[in-house]
Scaffold this active site. Structure first.
Site, short mmCIF file in Angstrom:
data_model
loop_
_atom_site.label_atom_id
_atom_site.label_comp_id
_atom_site.label_asym_id
_atom_site.label_seq_id
_atom_site.Cartn_x
_atom_site.Cartn_y
_atom_site.Cartn_z
N LYS A 1 0.83 -1.21 0.00
CA LYS A 1 0.00 0.00 0.00
C LYS A 1 0.87 1.27 0.00
O LYS A 1 2.10 1.17 0.02
CB LYS A 1 -0.96 -0.03 1.19
CG LYS A 1 -1.94 -1.24 1.13
CD LYS A 1 -3.06 -1.06 0.10
CE LYS A 1 -3.69 -2.35 -0.36
NZ LYS A 1 -4.62 -2.98 0.57
C1 LIG Z 1 -5.65 -4.06 0.92
C2 LIG Z 1 -7.08 -3.77 1.05
C3 LIG Z 1 -7.79 -4.05 2.24
C4 LIG Z 1 -7.20 -4.83 3.37
O1 LIG Z 1 -6.08 -4.25 3.94
P1 LIG Z 1 -5.24 -5.09 5.03
O2 LIG Z 1 -4.40 -4.06 5.70
O3 LIG Z 1 -4.42 -6.08 4.24
O4 LIG Z 1 -6.20 -5.75 5.93
C5 LIG Z 1 -9.10 -3.62 2.34
N1 LIG Z 1 -9.71 -2.99 1.32
C6 LIG Z 1 -9.09 -2.75 0.15
C7 LIG Z 1 -9.83 -2.02 -0.93
C8 LIG Z 1 -7.76 -3.14 -0.03
O5 LIG Z 1 -7.15 -2.93 -1.21
#
Ligand SMILES: *Cc1c(COP(=O)(O)O)cnc(C)c1O
Length: 385
Positions: A183
């Site tokens: 991210k």
């Molecule tokens: C990555 C993602 C999540 C989950 O994030 P985590 O930190 O891995 O739990 C939730 N929603 C979206 C749209 C994502 O891309």
């Protein structure tokens, strides 16, 4: 392959390594002063009164809905074009996810579909800021506020970014961020939930660590005493200080990394935006873009190859790509639970068939960006009808 370009890589410098190492030498590894410092600085960064650090965005979404009192009698509206985490947290609480379609141009949740899906049972809507561009929040906020429905933003892609001048994190009732490895900022695994509501923040604080109240110990005992009280069957969702130390450096570098991704997006747009074989997602002038993803759609009927083959050919040319997302209602579990067929949410199903995501991360060099552009352009030339 030696110079294969991966779809995503974290941007970790010696500063992050030094910060984590310092925590490892300190004798305090789990939640402590670093996690608290990350909360304070993140809250400032998004202009939110409260920020609670947790160990994933999934945990943040779960705690947000739990704090709102979501239960088996409720429905929660989610877009089809998202990761399964957005909907699975609704099931954790026994509620029913109501999956709605997205807009065919920008892949964002369709406010008119939200309006049609709201019932007396609707407790919350979870808009997703797809790819890092905020979705159209104002109409959603307006229709939710008029009906007493909460807005919980899934901002896993959307830091740092603003919508009509307001930072994402300061807009909806609760906003959930991801610090997963790929991210826009990372703590390896991690997340944050922000809110302006002190009561919701208090509940999340309690539930993220076993439902243990720290106030009891402050009231009845000397600081640092063994005494505590369990007030609810909480969860184990706290963020470690090792992760938070990494996050503090990433937070400082967030704007620098965003600017680099924006420059890559400009290069892609200039080189690929005029191709009759490709469609890019619109960039709205009234909001920013965190550029977590760069999505392109193949135009129907221009190329002899389909999206799957396009991805294979890019891989053969040394470029890693991905697809965001396989719509929820095309996955066996959600298809069965919702009873939806692909054509019930036609925009999600249609854009999915033709979309792929190109690499866009701050560590990419100009040479690597040009390599992606060269490979895509070459494919379009070679496989034209
Ligand atoms: C990555 C993602 C999540 C989950 O994030 P985590 O930190 O891995 O739990 C939730 N929603 C979206 C749209 C994502 O891309």
């Amino acid at each position: 392959m030696k110079d294969f370009l991966p779809f995503a890589l974290p941007d970790i410098t010696e500063r992050e390594i030094a910060a984590v190492t310092e925590v490892m030498r300190s004798g305090w590894l789990t939640t402590g002063t670093k996690a608290m410092e990350l909360e304070t600085k993140f809250a400032q960064a998004v202009s939110a009164p409260h920020a609670l650090a947790v160990n994933s965005c999934t945990a943040a979404l779960h705690l947000a809905l739990e704090a709102l009192g979501v239960g088996p009698e409720h429905e929660v509206i989610v877009p089809a074009m998202t990761f399964t985490a957005t909907a699975e947290v609704v099931r954790y609480l026994g509620a029913r996810p109501v999956i709605v379609d997205v807009r065919p141009d920008d892949h964002q949740i369709d406010p008119s579909a939200v309006e049609r899906a709201i019932t007396k049972k609707t407790r919350a809507v979870i808009p997703v800021h797809f790819a890092g561009q905020p979705c159209d929040l104002d109409p959603i906020l307006e229709l939710c506020r008029a009906r007493g429905v909460a807005v919980v933003e899934d901002a896993a892609h959307a830091f740092p970014v603003a919508y009509k001048g307001r930072p994402v994190g300061s807009i909806g009732d609760l906003t959930c961020f991801s610090f997963y490895a790929t991210k826009t900022i990372t703590t390896g695994e991690g997340g944050m939930v922000t809110t302006a509501d002190a009561k919701l923040a208090e509940r999340i604080k309690l539930m993220r660590l076993h439902g243990i109240s720290k106030d009891a110990w402050k009231r009845y005992s000397a600081e640092g005493s063994w005494y505590y009280e369990v007030l609810a069957p909480g969860f184990k969702y706290n963020l470690t200080d090792m992760a938070a130390a990494l996050g503090l450096v990433q937070l400082e570098r967030a704007e620098e990394m965003r600017a680099r991704r924006a420059a890559i997006a400009r290069d892609y747009t200039a080189a690929l935006g005029k191709s009759d074989a490709l469609e890019l997602l619109p960039v709205h002038q009234d909001r920013g873009h965190a550029w977590h993803l760069f999505v392109v759609r193949l135009v129907d009927g221009v190329l002899k190859i389909d999206r799957a083959r396009f991805i294979e050919e890019l891989k053969a040319r040394g470029v890693g790509t991905s697809v965001h997302f396989i719509p929820l209602h095309l996955h066996p579990f959600w298809r069965e639970l919702s009873g939806l067929s692909p054509k019930d949410l036609p925009a999600s199903a249609a854009v999915y068939e033709r979309s792929l995501s190109l690499p866009i991360y701050s560590k990419m060099t100009d040479e690597e960006v040009q390599r992606v552009i060269g490979a895509v352009s070459d494919l379009v030339r070679t496989h034209r009808r």
